[in-house]
Structures are given as C-alpha cells and as structure tokens.
Design a protein around this motif. Sequence first.
Motif, PDB file in Angstrom:
ATOM      1  N   LEU A  68       0.826  -1.208   0.000  1.00 62.06           N
ATOM      2  CA  LEU A  68       0.000   0.000   0.000  1.00 62.06           C
ATOM      3  C   LEU A  68       0.866   1.267   0.000  1.00 62.06           C
TER       4      LEU A  68
ATOM      5  N   LEU B  85       2.063   1.887  -3.478  1.00 65.36           N
ATOM      6  CA  LEU B  85       0.990   2.413  -4.326  1.00 65.36           C
ATOM      7  C   LEU B  85       0.786   3.916  -4.090  1.00 65.36           C
ATOM      8  N   VAL B  86       0.781   4.331  -2.820  1.00 57.74           N
ATOM      9  CA  VAL B  86       0.627   5.758  -2.497  1.00 57.74           C
ATOM     10  C   VAL B  86       1.767   6.565  -3.098  1.00 57.74           C
TER      11      VAL B  86
ATOM     12  N   LEU C 115       1.487   6.963  -6.901  1.00 61.73           N
ATOM     13  CA  LEU C 115       0.498   7.986  -7.265  1.00 61.73           C
ATOM     14  C   LEU C 115       1.064   9.394  -7.077  1.00 61.73           C
TER      15      LEU C 115
ATOM     16  N   LEU D  28      -3.814   7.197   0.716  1.00 58.81           N
ATOM     17  CA  LEU D  28      -4.452   6.416  -0.350  1.00 58.81           C
ATOM     18  C   LEU D  28      -5.974   6.572  -0.277  1.00 58.81           C
TER      19      LEU D  28
ATOM     20  N   VAL E  37      -8.342   8.273  -3.246  1.00 64.82           N
ATOM     21  CA  VAL E  37      -9.452   7.518  -3.845  1.00 64.82           C
ATOM     22  C   VAL E  37     -10.779   8.254  -3.646  1.00 64.82           C
TER      23      VAL E  37
ATOM     24  N   SER F 237       3.338   6.346   5.655  1.00 67.82           N
ATOM     25  CA  SER F 237       2.810   4.998   5.374  1.00 67.82           C
ATOM     26  C   SER F 237       3.435   3.904   6.230  1.00 67.82           C
TER      27      SER F 237
END
Length: 496
Positions: free
Chosen positions: A26, A29-30, A33, A179, A183, A295
């Motif tokens: 995760l 992924l953050v 982005l 995240l 979203v 994170s």
Amino acid sequence: MSPAARLRGLKPDWINNPKVWRTEVLAGLVVALALIPEAISFSIIAGVDPAIGLFASFTMAVVISIVGGRRAMISAATGAIALVIAPLNREHGLGYLIAAVILAGAFQVILGAVGVAKLMRFIPRSVMVGFVNALAILIFMAQVPEMTDVPWAVYPLIIGGLALMVFFPKITTVIPAPLVSIVILTVITVGAAIAVPTVGDKGALPSSLPVPGLPDVPFTLDTLTTIAPYAFAMALVGLMESLMTAKLVDDITDTHSNKTRESIGQGTANIVTGFFGGMGGCAMIGQTMINVKVSGARTRLSTFLAGAFLMVLCIAFGPVVSDIPMAALVAVMIMVSFATFDWHSIAPKTLKRMPAGEIGVMVITVAAVVATHNLAIGVVVGSITAMVIFAKRVAHLAEVTRLVAPNGTSVLYSVTGELFFASSNDLVGQFDYAGDPDKVIVDLSAAHVWDASSVAALDAIETKYKQRGKTVEITGLNDPSADLHGKLTGELAGSH
C-alpha cells in the motif's frame, strides 16, 4: 548446511509476515500515485517529454531497491537534478542530456568507491535540522502554484483531503490515509463532474515500457568535455541529497544504512536510467517521507513497488490516473510538509537553551535552501558557516600564562588549548620579548599542535627571542605534536 537452509538464511525476516507485505504494498501504491505529477513537473523543468521523467522515476526506484544501501528510501526524477541538466538539454538536446546522466552515474560510483560518503560525519546537527525544515518549506512552496488561480472547488477538496488524513488513522491504520484520501476525492470529483485540475492536465502518460539504447551523440572528446561539467554537478547534487535523505531516514527509523553502498547504488541506478532514456535522479525526500513517515514502510519492497506501480498505473490505468484531482495530491504533500518540519527546533523552550551560533547555522541553512531552491547549496553554506563559528569559538581556547622564576633568570610560559591556524595567529603576540630574562621555557604539555600554522607561530616566537640574544626551550609536546613540529620547524617560509 543444506542449500535450502542457506536460502532460508538469505531471506529477509519479514518475507512471511502478511502485515509487513500489506504495509509495503500500500505504501508503494501511495508513493507511485504521488510520483506521477512530480515526475511530469520535473520533466517540464528539464525541458523534456513527460515520459522521460516518468521512465527515470521507474528505473531509479526499481534499481535502487536492489543495489541501494538505505531500505525504504525512494529515488526518482527530482527537481534538483532537473535544474542542473536543463541548460544542457536546452543548448545541446536530449541525446547530450542522456549521455550526461550516464556519466554522472559513473562519477557517483567512483565517488562512492573512494569514500565520499564519509564526509557526512562533518555535517553538524544544526545543518541537518535546517535541511529538514527547509525541505518542509520547499515541499509546501511547491504546492502553492497548485492553489493559485484555480477553481474554488479545489480549496474544499484540499481541506477535505487533509481532514481525511488527520482523522482516518483514528478509525484504522490498515490502509494508508493518503491512499484513502486520493481515492475518495477522485470518486467525488469524477462522480459529481467537478471541473478541477487533474493529473492528466500535467501531461500525457506513457503507453509503453522504456526500451534500452545508447544516447544519440557523437562519441568524441568534444562531447565528453561538453557533458562532463553538467555530469559532475549532477553527481554531487544527487549524492548530497541522497546521503542527507538516508541520514534522515536513519534517524526516523533508528536504523543504520551503508552510505558507501548507497552512493554506488545511486550511480548504478543513474547509469541504468540513462541507458533506458531517463533524465536521471536521486533520493526524493518528499516521497520518502510519504513512504517511511506517513505509510510506515521499512523495506526495499515498497521502493521496488513504487517504481513498478508507477509504470502499471501509467500504462494499464492511464485514463483513471489522469482523472485524479491535483487537489488530492496537494493535500498529501501539505501533510508531508507538516510532518517533515521539526517543530521542536523552533519551540521557544528549545530556542532559549540553544546556543546562538547553532540557531544561526539552522536559519542560514534554511534561508540558503529557500533562496536557491537547492538543498545541496544550503547544506554547503550551512556547513561552512558552522565550521567558521566553531573555528572562531575554538580560537579563543588557547590560553597563555606567564610565570617568572624567583631568581629572575628564566620565565615559564604555559600554553593551554588547541593550536591551529585560527588560535595560533594570536599566540605570537602573547609573549614579552623585550622584558623577559635570557632563558624562556614554553610548556606545551596542555596543548596540541594541529597544523603548519602553529609550527610557524612557534618558529616565529623562537626567532623573535633569538634576535634579542635569548634562548627558547619548547617542552611537553605530545607525540603527534612533536612529530609534526620535528618535521616542519625551520622549514616554513617566513618563520625565521
């Protein structure tokens, strides 16, 4: 030991821990982005196509996750590198820029191998604090253009994003709050058809993976002399930012990292990036803070996945990523800025206890970084200022006391402190050459001779007494001081 047992010993201890995997995936992924709009922005600064910056971020992150020394640190295309190489691209074209990136990588490998990372020990804590605070200010300043001359809807979206990141962790920390914020804000803007700036407005995303190749330049000495100054500057700026970031992550995670390996790894990553047509890069402090501080990532997996997800998002989910509102990413970076700033360093209680010189060094470091938008310049200016203040402070520590013998036939001068270029300049003026008796003893048992300037000062003292027919005996030198004095005394120009 069996091969299977040896293989198990090579595996990281988190490899079978689902919680760590979830955090790292995760986090990656953050970061991916957050990397996309930044890489596009830095491409614009460098004057190249957005794909060049995105390819660089992909290859830098993936390669450094394997060869780098600092776990969980993110390396990608950066603004500092873009500023260094922009003039080369403008004057000579993309081929020369790519060649410079490869050469810069080679320089970094060489500098790493010869131990340039050891210079990090000379960076004082006050410079480090100034570096961190300046970084937080720069991260915030970089968001200001995204908040000016924009539709009014951007502001409630940013406020909403910040609120989500503050309050969502109180519900659960299983999914990173940034995240969730990205979203939810994307769903709101797309679902309600709110017209606000998006990632897609920054530039077109690449639709295929980068292909390796050689830079399109003539392989001549003239090309080398053209790119070498830019490559060397890029190597120094990249190493300084990367090593400072690694030190910062060391402090946050209470772990140690191999700075020499990190230096060589940065060089290797830039060489690979150059051959894949990227614009080069170094450690990204903002994204590293997202990964480590926000994170909670701690392994190389998050770094690798940040690069891998970046390409997957661009190629497979380009249209979706293009719809992410910039407001969501601005909110993330504002939160990173706030979390990065060392608020304790400017608390009135801290400022009252801190020596004025330390506060001055911190302020000068921050001012230099903010004024130049270059973290490397700020660190150099701050370190030089700290050294000057230290030298000035230590220069006054050399004291001389005079004691005349009861019978008046000799005089003893006891020197206490560190003798180097700053303190030894005042030493010569502390002796009574005309009024002293014929025998002069200079006791250095409580002093240390550090350099040629101090030996020259001692020679000058002996010469001044000799001119008046008086003898000087220097006693009490410790072994290193005696060795230096023995080698240089009488050999220095102007000492007699």
